[in-house]
Design a protein around this motif. Sequence first.
Motif, PDB file in Angstrom:
ATOM      1  N   PRO A   1       0.973  -1.185   0.099  1.00  0.00           N
ATOM      2  CA  PRO A   1       0.047   0.027  -0.070  1.00  0.00           C
ATOM      3  C   PRO A   1       0.878   1.310   0.027  1.00  0.00           C
ATOM      4  O   PRO A   1       2.028   1.315   0.520  1.00  0.00           O
ATOM      5  N   PHE A   2       0.372   2.413  -0.665  1.00  0.00           N
ATOM      6  CA  PHE A   2       0.958   3.676  -0.379  1.00  0.00           C
ATOM      7  C   PHE A   2       0.332   4.546   0.571  1.00  0.00           C
ATOM      8  O   PHE A   2      -0.951   4.693   0.346  1.00  0.00           O
ATOM      9  N   ARG A   3       0.795   4.718   1.739  1.00  0.00           N
ATOM     10  CA  ARG A   3      -0.109   5.054   2.951  1.00  0.00           C
ATOM     11  C   ARG A   3       0.232   6.844   3.086  1.00  0.00           C
ATOM     12  O   ARG A   3       1.054   7.246   2.608  1.00  0.00           O
ATOM     13  N   ASP A   4      -0.931   7.369   3.753  1.00  0.00           N
ATOM     14  CA  ASP A   4      -1.078   8.561   4.142  1.00  0.00           C
ATOM     15  C   ASP A   4      -0.449   9.875   3.162  1.00  0.00           C
ATOM     16  O   ASP A   4       0.361  10.443   3.605  1.00  0.00           O
ATOM     17  N   PHE A   5      -1.084   9.629   2.071  1.00  0.00           N
ATOM     18  CA  PHE A   5      -0.610  10.348   1.070  1.00  0.00           C
ATOM     19  C   PHE A   5      -1.479  11.799   0.899  1.00  0.00           C
ATOM     20  O   PHE A   5      -0.929  12.824   0.874  1.00  0.00           O
ATOM     21  N   GLU A   6      -2.704  11.677   0.858  1.00  0.00           N
ATOM     22  CA  GLU A   6      -3.698  12.871   0.373  1.00  0.00           C
ATOM     23  C   GLU A   6      -3.912  13.729   1.583  1.00  0.00           C
ATOM     24  O   GLU A   6      -3.878  13.350   2.684  1.00  0.00           O
ATOM     25  N   ALA A   7      -4.127  15.111   0.989  1.00  0.00           N
ATOM     26  CA  ALA A   7      -4.532  16.172   2.137  1.00  0.00           C
ATOM     27  C   ALA A   7      -3.620  16.240   3.162  1.00  0.00           C
ATOM     28  O   ALA A   7      -4.079  16.694   4.220  1.00  0.00           O
ATOM     29  N   MET A   8      -2.369  16.337   2.978  1.00  0.00           N
ATOM     30  CA  MET A   8      -1.181  16.602   3.915  1.00  0.00           C
ATOM     31  C   MET A   8      -0.865  18.104   4.063  1.00  0.00           C
ATOM     32  O   MET A   8      -0.700  18.519   2.986  1.00  0.00           O
ATOM     33  N   PRO A   9      -0.662  18.771   5.114  1.00  0.00           N
ATOM     34  CA  PRO A   9      -0.131  20.046   5.155  1.00  0.00           C
ATOM     35  C   PRO A   9       1.016  20.019   4.601  1.00  0.00           C
ATOM     36  O   PRO A   9       2.073  19.094   4.684  1.00  0.00           O
ATOM     37  N   GLU A  10       1.902  20.969   4.186  1.00  0.00           N
ATOM     38  CA  GLU A  10       3.121  21.096   3.988  1.00  0.00           C
ATOM     39  C   GLU A  10       3.865  21.182   5.258  1.00  0.00           C
ATOM     40  O   GLU A  10       3.520  21.715   6.304  1.00  0.00           O
ATOM     41  N   PRO A  11       5.287  20.434   5.295  1.00  0.00           N
ATOM     42  CA  PRO A  11       6.088  20.165   4.128  1.00  0.00           C
ATOM     43  C   PRO A  11       5.704  18.695   3.775  1.00  0.00           C
ATOM     44  O   PRO A  11       6.325  18.294   2.990  1.00  0.00           O
TER      45      PRO A  11
END
Length: 629
Positions: free
Chosen positions: A66-76
């Motif tokens: 799986p590719f985890r915890d990708f979308e809608a993260m704050p920068e950086p």
Amino acid sequence: MTGRHPRSIATVCLSGDLTDKLEAAANIGFDGVEIFENDLLTFAGSPADVRKMAADLGLAIALFQPFRDFEAMPEPQRARNMDRAERKFDVMQALGTDLVLVCSNVQPVCIDDPARAAADLHEMAERAAKRGLRVGFEALAWGRHTRRWREAWNIVHRADHPALGLIVDSFHTLALKDDPSGIAELPGSKIFFVQLADAPLYNMDVLQWSRHYRNFPGQGQLPVTGFLKAVLDSGYAGPLSLEIFNDEFRAAPVRQTARDGLRSLILAEALASSSVPAAALPPVPDLSGIEFLEFAVNEPKRQELAEFLGTLGFRLAGRHRSKAVELYRQGAVNLVLNAEPDSAAAGHFEMHGTSVCAMGLSVSDSRAASRRAEALLCAGWNEKRGEGERALPALRAPNGSLVLLVEKAGGRPSLWEEDFHLLPSPEAEAGAGMLGIDHVTQALAPGQMDSFVLFYRAVFGLEPEAEVDLPDPQGLVHSRAMVSRDGRLRLPLNTSEARETATGRFVSAAAGAGVHHIAFLVEDAASTAAAMVGRGAPLLAIPENYYDDLEARFGLDAARLETLRSVHLLHDQDAEEGCFTHAYTTSFSDRFFFEIVERRGGYRQFGAANAAVRMAAQARYHARMRLRS
Ligand SMILES: O=C(O)c1ccc(O)c(O)c1
Ligand SMILES: [Mg+2]
């Protein structure tokens, strides 16, 4: 084959290293695999080696995850995630797969904004597309903001990129009791991948439930068929892939798990697409019960068992025309003792000692039943046979014993008349009152329950009843009965993690799963038990306390209680006043034992309330025997 969906399995379902997993998946007949990143990280070769290995085996690598915890993260983190994605794209290109699974973000810092999620996935898809790759987005049931397939779909739809699609997983949808029917309205081409998993209904934290207790479709209780119907109705044409996280699967023999997986997928597809001929299986056989049970013996054990059966009122009814095989009979019960060298029975005897090596099931169409079994990956067996003897289609149960399919054709002589010299039945020989076989209970090694449940459900259409826990003095026994729709065939399955329970002792003594006890249906348990005692049958002694309690529980009158007590009978009643009266023999050679059961007023269970008393009595008997020897 036309129109069939490619069949795939995630490497996380299977035990061993990546080589074992790929070989097992390919050998059993899967078209592709999902590569779990962890299986790649722990593998001692390069992604290019994996690509070559899969290609040599004829397996597609359908997806990387799986590719985890990708979308809608704050920068950086957002920028870092884009770099991380590029690195995974490198791995995918080396592996030779074009699809990555992004599961919904679980991080507390993840921003609750579908527009941001859509924008991030759009950018990832744009980067993927430059390399000819694709991205699929899956809602985890415990995601931070995206948990349901429709929430994931809304994000995918909003992102509106040709290299971005939806991934649906039956577990996440059904675990939340979410309605899958709307999936049918999605454009099938925007569903990039479909994962299937079932699970027993546990009331627990959904993440723990998913990570440890998933099982193959048909092994659990989730409505996977309805989910799959919705998927197929969308026009989706991609792979159907099994994704099971299960502690027992991680420890099970890899080829057995692979076989169970493919069997489950074939069944699931047939159930969900009953109108599509390509997916059709021959129908569930019309079963009318157990025609016979066959014991593997050698000559000394044949004599010993024949004597034991004599005390239960069985008589020698025939000898096989060409083999060292005898038929013992009483009422509609046929017991076969097989001492023929160089036979399946002889092989079974070598491995397991005196034991049930085959079960003959009475079916209306044995050829259709055997075609169904073959389509569901059951290995067949051809026993050698003499001139003019009947060929019985045979298949192997998961423990290696045989299931023989006996067809009762009207007008034609019976199997027994064809293959045996039958002895005339003496008028005076009344037997002890056995009418038929009520149920046959098997003891399984820990971890085998799912495999056996799927076998009986898929091949014979038996349905599992609720699991009951039976307390043995040495540990817990888990029991689940597989029952045919009309109730005529009942096969309880027992497992125990504890080695010294009655079930655990059987599995170690018999070197594996097998028939632990056989229950005969009788008209009047008290008179049958008395007849058995008269013939010297060893009935299992039941303690006084039990009868005191019976009196208190059911208010039985003194005479009835005295009858029960005098011949070691146990008694149970259900809520509808159905009655169950039963007794047990001690075990034969410390292996299997027999039960007589009388059912009245529609009682459908197996006297679970008395199992603890029976197992404690067996433990006492076992300890006494051990002291003697
Ligand atoms: O348990 C998980 O994290 C996990 C990961 C990937 C999946 O496809 C999934 O269904 C669950
Ligand atoms: Mg999944």
